[in-house]
Design an enzyme around this catalytic site. Structure first.
Site, PDB file in Angstrom:
ATOM      1  N   CYS A 152       0.827  -1.206   0.000  1.00 50.30           N
ATOM      2  CA  CYS A 152       0.000   0.000   0.000  1.00 50.30           C
ATOM      3  C   CYS A 152       0.866   1.261   0.000  1.00 50.30           C
ATOM      4  O   CYS A 152       1.654   1.486  -0.898  1.00 50.30           O
ATOM      5  CB  CYS A 152      -0.976  -0.043   1.174  1.00 50.30           C
ATOM      6  SG  CYS A 152      -2.434   1.008   0.971  1.00 50.30           S
ATOM      7  N   HIS A 153       0.743   2.123   1.029  1.00 51.11           N
ATOM      8  CA  HIS A 153       1.538   3.343   1.109  1.00 51.11           C
ATOM      9  C   HIS A 153       2.967   3.085   1.590  1.00 51.11           C
ATOM     10  O   HIS A 153       3.823   3.968   1.477  1.00 51.11           O
ATOM     11  CB  HIS A 153       0.883   4.349   2.071  1.00 51.11           C
ATOM     12  CG  HIS A 153      -0.379   4.965   1.575  1.00 51.11           C
ATOM     13  ND1 HIS A 153      -1.576   4.280   1.544  1.00 51.11           N
ATOM     14  CD2 HIS A 153      -0.649   6.211   1.099  1.00 51.11           C
ATOM     15  CE1 HIS A 153      -2.522   5.078   1.080  1.00 51.11           C
ATOM     16  NE2 HIS A 153      -1.990   6.244   0.787  1.00 51.11           N
TER      17      HIS A 153
END
Length: 224
Positions: A152-153
């Site tokens: 994800c991030h």
């Protein structure tokens, strides 16, 4: 992003199956040691999903975080006593609970683990990338050739560690520009493997991400 809603949403049948199907080999990762590096604001399913899976396969998994660093009093923020040795889980932007920290990053060595992984979350990666001990540990771990994984991030933490030049990887869509600027070649697919680097895009990829990490560790038994 309540987990129950995520697992029951149309198109996420494979993710739901991942959590409910029996484990085939509960000794697949026996003897392996994995550190999940996280801070306040981690996406709940991106940490607890892989941790559950790796432990179910026999691995030892430690939750590793930074030294506790309360906000300055002038910020007007107060944190519960639990924040001294726990980190806050979120579902999208909503705090949903706490996870106990096993070790602090300044207390561990590269030799302690066979792999590290970093979950995403709305502000977890920003907390991590601003900590010099976290960045130094990631750089040393990557240099060893052992597995570095992020979802994800979280790949932006690897960008700060400056280990993405020439690497194929993926991440959440709104950090793709950051990953390109860090020298990476970004692909829009559920999981990307490039040498000792494994990355994924978002919570829906947790199953693919977790299985790929387990497969890498199984295939690279001598990556100690």
């Amino acid at each position: 992003m309540p987990v129950a809603h995520l697992l029951n949403a149309p198109g996420n049948e494979g993710l739901r199956q991942f959590f409910f199907d029996p484990i085939d080999d509960d000794q697949q990762l026996a003897g392996r040691k994995i550190a999940v590096i996280a801070a306040d604001g981690f996406e709940e399913i991106e940490l607890l999903g892989p941790v559950w899976y790796f432990r179910a396969l026999g691995a030892q998994v430690d939750v590793v975080s930074m030294k506790a660093n309360p906000a300055p009093a002038r910020f007007g923020l107060t944190m519960p006593e639990m924040a001294q040795d726990h980190i806050m889980a979120i579902q999208y932007l909503q705090p949903v609970g706490w996870v106990k920290v096993d070790r602090r990053v300044d207390e561990i060595q590269v030799a302690d683990y066979d792999a590290i992984f970093i979950p995403g979350g709305a502000w977890n990666p920003d907390n991590l990338r601003n900590d010099k001990d976290v960045i130094a540990f990631i750089q040393a771990f990557n240099q060893s050739g052992k597995l570095v994984a992020a979802i994800c991030h979280a790949p932006v933490v690897l960008a700060t560690a400056d280990i993405l030049k020439g690497k194929k990887l993926t991440g959440y869509w709104n950090v793709h520009t950051d990953l390109v600027n860090a020298g990476g070649q970004v692909l829009d697919q559920s999981v990307v493997v490039d040498g000792n680097l494994i990355t994924s895009r978002h919570p829906i990829d947790v199953a693919d991400f977790s299985r790929t990490v387990a497969e890498w560790l199984t295939e690279n038994k001598n990556a100690k």
